[in-house]
Scaffold this active site. Structure first.
Site, short mmCIF file in Angstrom:
data_model
loop_
_atom_site.label_atom_id
_atom_site.label_comp_id
_atom_site.label_asym_id
_atom_site.label_seq_id
_atom_site.Cartn_x
_atom_site.Cartn_y
_atom_site.Cartn_z
CB SER A 183 -0.96 -0.04 1.18
OG SER A 183 -1.96 0.92 1.05
CG ASP B 237 -7.19 -2.25 -3.52
OD1 ASP B 237 -7.82 -1.36 -2.92
OD2 ASP B 237 -5.99 -2.49 -3.29
CG HIS C 164 -6.13 -1.91 0.11
ND1 HIS C 164 -5.37 -1.53 -0.97
CD2 HIS C 164 -5.49 -1.39 1.20
CE1 HIS C 164 -4.33 -0.83 -0.57
NE2 HIS C 164 -4.37 -0.73 0.75
#
Length: 440
Positions: A250, A352, A384
């Protein structure tokens, strides 16, 4: 068209945008205490103090009294260690709480955040059985070396996850955790560290300054220093200097990519270089990352990471291009530095919503267009947090982990043949319900 690794699909807190908003509070529930390895070692040493051995060899009732006195002395000697454990736990709890409060102060309070906070609490509660087990491993396993110092800043620490088998030198993953650039923390990588260590891979989870303690340039600098420490010191922990891999998840994927590109530019003569080389990195793995901040700033704003906050993190709108690896690699001034980059593999879930999967695909395309070896790997139906939380908590053979291990052990058929099946940590019904109410 997306590209796929030639492996049999079968694994693994952090996150950008909404992941960052929630990760601190989630992890605070499961990782709220800590102790240093040196304290544990000291306690183990106290179990066989010479005084105890002398007491055990002494005869009669006098010997019994001396034995009791020795044991009492040993117990007393443990009190400072226990006190240090409590102090460490309090410090870690304070840090995580402060990160969460800082995030809430910047995001403000409103209907959106009240509903997300409630959803987050339910999400964390459903995954708590797994969090508690991972937390126990993190704080009490002898295979975890916590808070190894790599620099002068307060957050310049990293955690090491070491395999049980110490035969020969082991491959190494330097991992930069996510957290929306606001609540990133090294312990977020405990689940990944545990899973990879079980496969004979050393993992170094690198901590770094978060906003507002630092801005993006500070984060990239910290990450680069952490990578430098790994490249120059991991051999003393049993790591193979010829098999070092860089990974980020991320926001951590973005920070790690910036650090890697900055180092390549420095080595090409366009910037400042430090004490590690891009040539020491065999491959870069990006998990659910964002690499073009110009395209993501409005998306993050709609998701709740407001534009004003995000631009403050990125040091103003004028710096978005500077900290967008996808844009940077296409610039004529740095294209010659791209040839120095290692193999780049970008993993992303197609479902996501925190960071769109196109973020990885377009970065891979940009790298390929300038001659770099890059590919994107997209997972159908994955969100995600699926790749980083739900899937590894589910146990069994995890697709992401198997893809990563397949690259690391590409030349080691024996290691690839090892069973990668992990134990389930959370019941399936709770995982499915957590996915439905997840605020991410």
């Amino acid at each position: 068209m997306e590209s796929r690794l030639l492996v049999s699909p079968s694994l693994p807190p952090g996150g950008a945008a909404e992941d960052g908003k929630a990760a601190a509070l989630t992890a605070a529930a499961s990782l709220s205490s800590t102790s240093s390895l040196s304290v544990s070692v000291a306690e183990d040493a106290n179990l066989e103090r010479p005084l105890i051995r002398r007491a055990l060899s002494a005869p009669s009732s006098g010997g019994s009294r001396r034995r009791r006195a020795a044991i009492d002395s040993s117990s007393a000697s443990r009190l400072p260690s226990f006190r240090q454990d409590v102090e460490h736990a309090a410090a870690e709890t304070y840090l995580i709480t402060r990160l969460a409060l800082t995030l809430l102060r910047y995001l403000g309070v409103g209907y959106r955040w009240i509903t997300k906070f409630i959803a987050l609490g339910c999400y964390a509660l459903l995954l708590m059985p797994g969090f508690l087990q991972v937390g126990y491993y993190y704080f009490f396993s002898s295979q975890v070396r916590r808070s190894v110092v790599y620099g002068e800043q307060p957050r310049n620490r990293l955690d090491l996850y070491l395999p049980v088998n110490t035969d020969g030198l082991k491959p190494v993953v330097a991992f930069v955790t996510g957290g929306a650039w606001i609540i990133g923390y090294k312990a977020w990588g405990a689940l990944l560290g545990r899973r990879l260590a079980e496969r004979g891979i050393i993992v170094a989870c690198i901590d770094y300054r978060n906003f507002p303690q630092g801005t993006i340039s500070d984060m990239v600098k910290d990450a680069s220093q952490g990578i430098s420490f790994v490249c120059n010191n991991i051999e003393s922990y049993g790591g193979d200097l010829n098999r070092i891999y860089l990974m980020g998840q991320s926001a951590g994927a973005h920070i790690a990519a910036c650090a890697l590109l900055d180092q390549a530019i420095g080595e090409a003569g366009e910037g400042e270089s430090i004490s590690w080389s891009v040539s020491q990195i065999k491959a870069y793995f990006g998990i659910s990352g964002g690499y073009n901040m110009l395209n993501l700033v409005d998306h993050f704003h709609r998701r709740g990471l407001y534009r004003s906050i995000f631009l403050s993190i990125m040091e103003g709108e004028q710096s978005l291009r500077r900290f967008s690896p996808e844009v940077m690699v296409q610039g004529s001034r740095v294209r010659h530095a791209v040839s120095l980059l290692p193999r780049v593999i970008l993993f992303h879930g197609k479902s996501d919503y925190s960071i769109p999967p196109d973020a990885s695909k377009t970065f891979a395309d940009a790298l390929q267009s300038v001659g770099a070896q890059a590919e994107s790997v997209l997972y159908e139906g994955k969100t995600h947090t699926d790749l980083f939380l739900q899937d590894p908590l589910r146990g069994g053979r995890d697709e992401l982990l198997e893809d990563i291990v397949a690259v690391i052990y590409a030349d080691d058929a024996v290691a690839l043949a090892n069973d990668g099946t992990a134990r389930r940590l959370v019941p399936e019904c709770m995982l499915k319900l957590a996915c439905k109410i997840s605020p991410f």
